[in-house]
Design a protein around this motif. Structure first.
Motif, PDB file in Angstrom:
ATOM      1  N   ALA A 347      36.253  32.110  66.026  1.00 22.49           N
ATOM      2  CA  ALA A 347      37.318  33.043  66.395  1.00 22.49           C
ATOM      3  C   ALA A 347      38.521  32.884  65.484  1.00 22.49           C
ATOM      4  O   ALA A 347      39.137  33.873  65.066  1.00 22.49           O
ATOM      5  CB  ALA A 347      37.720  32.819  67.855  1.00 22.49           C
ATOM      6  N   ALA A 348      38.857  31.635  65.144  1.00 20.19           N
ATOM      7  CA  ALA A 348      40.020  31.399  64.294  1.00 20.19           C
ATOM      8  C   ALA A 348      39.801  31.991  62.906  1.00 20.19           C
ATOM      9  O   ALA A 348      40.701  32.622  62.332  1.00 20.19           O
ATOM     10  CB  ALA A 348      40.301  29.899  64.197  1.00 20.19           C
ATOM     11  N   ALA A 349      38.584  31.810  62.366  1.00 21.30           N
ATOM     12  CA  ALA A 349      38.293  32.336  61.034  1.00 21.30           C
ATOM     13  C   ALA A 349      38.294  33.859  61.035  1.00 21.30           C
ATOM     14  O   ALA A 349      38.808  34.497  60.103  1.00 21.30           O
ATOM     15  CB  ALA A 349      36.951  31.802  60.543  1.00 21.30           C
ATOM     16  N   VAL A 350      37.752  34.431  62.090  1.00 26.44           N
ATOM     17  CA  VAL A 350      37.743  35.893  62.171  1.00 26.44           C
ATOM     18  C   VAL A 350      39.170  36.418  62.244  1.00 26.44           C
ATOM     19  O   VAL A 350      39.522  37.408  61.608  1.00 26.44           O
ATOM     20  CB  VAL A 350      36.918  36.362  63.402  1.00 26.44           C
ATOM     21  N   PHE A 351      40.007  35.706  63.002  1.00 26.02           N
ATOM     22  CA  PHE A 351      41.401  36.125  63.108  1.00 26.02           C
ATOM     23  C   PHE A 351      42.096  36.106  61.740  1.00 26.02           C
ATOM     24  O   PHE A 351      42.761  37.063  61.351  1.00 26.02           O
ATOM     25  CB  PHE A 351      42.156  35.212  64.084  1.00 26.02           C
ATOM     26  N   ALA A 352      41.918  35.005  61.015  1.00 26.94           N
ATOM     27  CA  ALA A 352      42.586  34.883  59.711  1.00 26.94           C
ATOM     28  C   ALA A 352      42.175  36.017  58.788  1.00 26.94           C
ATOM     29  O   ALA A 352      42.994  36.571  58.046  1.00 26.94           O
ATOM     30  CB  ALA A 352      42.251  33.529  59.080  1.00 26.94           C
ATOM     31  N   GLN A 353      40.911  36.381  58.852  1.00 24.57           N
ATOM     32  CA  GLN A 353      40.411  37.440  57.973  1.00 24.57           C
ATOM     33  C   GLN A 353      40.905  38.808  58.421  1.00 24.57           C
ATOM     34  O   GLN A 353      41.370  39.606  57.613  1.00 24.57           O
ATOM     35  CB  GLN A 353      38.881  37.415  57.949  1.00 24.57           C
ATOM     36  N   PHE A 354      40.823  39.035  59.732  1.00 28.67           N
ATOM     37  CA  PHE A 354      41.252  40.339  60.252  1.00 28.67           C
ATOM     38  C   PHE A 354      42.728  40.579  59.959  1.00 28.67           C
ATOM     39  O   PHE A 354      43.125  41.634  59.462  1.00 28.67           O
ATOM     40  CB  PHE A 354      40.995  40.399  61.766  1.00 28.67           C
ATOM     41  N   LEU A 355      43.530  39.558  60.246  1.00 25.96           N
ATOM     42  CA  LEU A 355      44.984  39.714  60.138  1.00 25.96           C
ATOM     43  C   LEU A 355      45.392  40.195  58.751  1.00 25.96           C
ATOM     44  O   LEU A 355      46.311  41.003  58.602  1.00 25.96           O
ATOM     45  CB  LEU A 355      45.664  38.369  60.451  1.00 25.96           C
TER      46      LEU A 355
END
Lengths: 464, 306
Positions: A347-355
């Motif tokens: 979830a953290a990695a997806v967040f960093a990428q999405f943001l």
């Protein structure tokens, strides 16, 4: 220290300093009691790709992630993420801007608890945290596929030696020159295309008006110096493997820079006031400095800090060492990194990428926070580059810096102990500029102080 | 507990009471001891423990014994930092305590009008957090925009360089004096108020004037309070941190990361990531303060018994 000026604009200097001091005092105790524990080696250090099924499952599991950032009003961007992934909630914490945040982060990492899942991190700080194995390699979560969306040199900055992706670029700071058109016109000065012309203009202007300096090279701003080194094509630091480092901050390129700026400071035709201080703001407002050597975040920052001079400023690329081969450096900008100890790496990695890569959020950074974008799409976005603020007399300032961004050297590297390098710079090179003493000799002291430090820290050091 | 009835005196043989006496003492002291151990001895011990190791970015933590101490004794940055605060102490503290003493005596003399307002006025700077005070003075000292600089420019006088290398320690001393005169004054003033009125009356009967009373009656009565303020000042001076740390931002070429010993320890820990060496420096700084405090006590006591 390198800084993100937008956050500086958002919080008053007083509260920022207050914050720095009080947290510093608090975390000293914490650090002293926190030490001794080994590095928290977190989950998933391998580069094995994570399947889409796992990602989907993780993004549907109710999760709360903590994100340390100093971006003002980031809630709007976060809302877009939470709308797409309703199960994942983001808790935003402002743990200070730049160095104070890194200090807290380091303390939390040593303590083994209290570290966030994601963190805003400037490009130059990344090696300082990868040397302690604190960041998560984002490749298994699909980060490598994002490479083509970002400006090449930003991707170089977030990539590790073995191709790891340590963070996702958020904003950038390709360097340019902001100048006072009215002062230039009054004294018949053309926008300098080369550093030689710049030096001549500095002498001419100061002779004509002793209260005005062509520019201010801050004696406390190692980040600007590094940006100028970057532009001049210097390679001050090179790491190979984990423990080998080459430090050459007094090589020929650096000496050229030292002789040039040290010479101008000694002549007294440029000023060396510390920047981001009351005196410096006053100087910008009352026309003490005719130019500001700054980065792409500078225009928005200046229009908020020197309101008295609206309409008088223009932007140009930096003067060149070799006019035939235009080159630029970078100063500032930041990324989103994931801390390795996170319990929810997916979830953290997806967040960093999405943001940072989702077109909507990336655009929001450019329009809401006035960040200078790191994605190619936005740099070519007509709406973005054709913006013509009246503070710059209707000039398309973003276009100027978008052009500059294409000329930034992608191979510049940062040392794995940036804070020390920055402090040592201020106490040697910066001091020589302020004292009008021998800057080239000061480069030697900088070199030897850093070499000693690196050796004490167990590095194998090769010097210039 | 404290009421001594005759029965306690004669009842030594009775088993109940003395034991209750004995058990009460430790009970009273216990909260202090717990806090003392937790908040003072434990961190101190941990710092001492940390100072015996060396943690490197490459290679991890190794036991190095007293190596860090050997390094500190030859570390010119540390020694200069200690020397600088020692100089600061020698120059600033007498000025500050003398001012505090004068104000306390003046207030106590009862000759001042509006003494309550004045007392509060002198004390107010102490209520201002030192961070705010340093920021405020940093503005006042400013070479371009500060009021002193502007005033001297308007009068065609040379602009005072408060933030230059030669003046910096004096500028810092001024901030600290401004902050702490009121605090010390209150301690001294409180001590003066406890002097029995009869002493003054007796002195007046003997023909002593106001100055004579101040010199021969009040000053000796103030000695313990003065010693207390002096000890506080030793501790405060050697730990000088906030003021230089803030002025560092506007005078980075004058105030280095090792300007004072405390600032040096902070930089070592948070800039250089050398927590162990920072612990060593902090420990040694504590030692310096203990020695200096002891020296002050010793000289003061020697003077008292001629």
């Amino acid at each position: 220290m390198p800084r993100n000026p937008f956050a500086a604009a958002a919080s008053s200097p007083m509260s920022r300093r207050l914050f720095l001091t009080t947290t510093g005092a608090l975390s000293l105790g914490a650090a002293l009691t926190a030490c001794g524990g080994g590095d928290s080696s977190g989950s998933s250090g391998s580069a094995e790709p994570v399947g889409q099924a796992d990602i989907d499952k993780a993004m549907k599991t109710p999760t709360e992630l903590t994100f340390w950032t100093w971006v003002p009003n980031i809630a709007k961007e976060i809302a877009l993420f939470e709308k797409k992934y309703p199960a994942v909630k983001i808790k935003v914490v402002n743990a200070g801007q730049g160095t104070p945040q890194y200090t807290k982060l380091r303390t939390a990492l040593k303590a083994g608890s209290g570290a966030p899942d994601m963190v805003q991190m400037e490009y130059q700080a990344i090696p300082t945290f990868t040397i302690t194995d604190s960041l998560l390699d984002l490749r298994p979560y699909g980060a490598a596929e994002l490479k083509d969306r970002f400006v090449d040199w930003t991707w170089g900055q977030v990539s590790g030696a073995k191709g790891e992706v340590w963070a996702i670029p958020q904003d950038t700071g390709p360097m340019g020159l902001l100048y006072r058109k009215d002062i230039f016109d009054k004294h018949g000065i053309d926008v300098p295309g080369t550093w030689d012309e710049f030096a001549e203009a500095a002498r001419k202007l100061h002779r004509a008006d002793p209260d005005v300096y062509l520019t201010n090279l801050a004696a406390n701003q190692p980040a600007a110096w590094h940006g100028l080194l970057w532009q001049a094509g210097a390679k001050p630091y090179a790491t190979s493997g984990k423990s080998d480092i080459t430090i050459s901050v007094d090589d020929a390129v650096s000496e050229k820079l030292g002789a040039y700026w040290g010479g101008l400071a000694k002549e007294g035709v440029i000023s060396t006031d510390p920047d981001f201080t009351d005196g410096w703001y006053a100087g910008l407002n009352k026309g003490k400095y005719a130019t500001w050597i700054t980065a792409a975040w500078g225009p928005a920052f200046l229009s908020g800090s020197a309101k008295a001079t609206a309409g008088k400023w223009r932007a140009a690329p930096l003067p060149q060492w070799d006019a035939a081969k235009p080159n630029a450096g970078n100063w500032g900008g930041s990324t989103t990194a994931v801390i390795r100890s996170t319990k929810n790496p997916i979830a953290a990695a997806v967040f960093a990428q999405f943001l940072n890569s989702d077109p909507a959020t990336a655009k929001m950074f450019a329009t809401e926070q006035f960040f200078f974008p790191a994605t190619k799409a936005l740099l070519a976005d007509q709406e973005f580059v054709s913006d013509a603020p009246s503070f710059y007399g209707g000039q398309k300032v973003n276009q100027v810096f978008a052009d500059v961004s294409a000329t930034v050297d992608p191979s510049f590297q940062w040392p794995p102990f940036l804070d020390q390098a920055a402090t040592d710079w201020t106490e040697t090179v910066g001091k020589s500029l302020a004292d009008k003493s021998d800057t080239v000799a000061a480069l030697g002291s900088w070199q030897s102080r850093m070499t000693t430090y690196a050796k004490n820290q167990g590095f194998t050091v090769k010097g210039s | 507990m404290t009421v001594t009835t005759p029965s306690t005196a004669e009842g030594r043989s009775r088993p109940g009471r003395p034991r209750r006496h004995r058990s009460a003492g430790p009970l009273f002291v216990a909260p202090f001891l717990v806090l003392f151990v937790l908040l003072f001895l434990a961190p101190l011990g941990y710092a001492a423990y940390l100072s015996l190791f060396q943690t490197r970015l490459i290679g991890g933590t190794v036991f190095v014994g007293l190596d860090n101490y050997v390094q500190a004794f030859g570390d010119s940055q540390f020694l200069h930092g200690v020397g600088r605060v020692a100089l600061f102490f020698v120059v600033q503290v007498p000025v500050m305590l003398l001012l505090a003493l004068l104000f306390a005596l003046a207030l106590d003399s009862g000759l001042l009008r509006l003494s309550r307002v004045i007392r509060l006025g002198i004390f107010v700077p102490y209520a201002v957090p030192s961070v705010v005070a340093a920021l405020m003075w940093g503005y006042l000292y400013g070479p371009d925009f500060g009021p002193f600089a502007q005033l001297s420019r308007n009068l065609d006088l040379p602009v005072p360089a408060f933030l230059s290398e030669g003046w910096m320690l004096g500028s810092l001393a001024n901030i600290v004096t401004w902050e702490f005169v009121g605090y010390n004054m209150i301690i001294l003033y409180a001590a003066l108020r406890t002097v029995p009125q009869e002493l003054y009356e007796a002195a007046a009967m003997d023909g002593a004037g106001a100055w004579r009373i101040a010199w021969s009656v009040k000053l000796p009565a103030l000695r313990p309070a003065l010693l207390l303020t002096l000890l506080f000042s030793v501790i405060g001076s050697f730990q000088l941190f906030n003021e230089p740390n803030l002025l560092m931002k506007i005078a980075p070429d004058v105030i280095s990361s090792s300007y004072t010993a405390n600032l040096y320890a902070y930089s070592l820990a948070f800039t250089g990531q050398q927590v162990n060496y920072a612990a060593t420096v902090s420990f040694l700084l504590g030692l310096v303060i203990v020695i200096a405090s002891y020296g002050v006590l010793l000289t003061a006591n020697r003077r008292r018994t001629p």
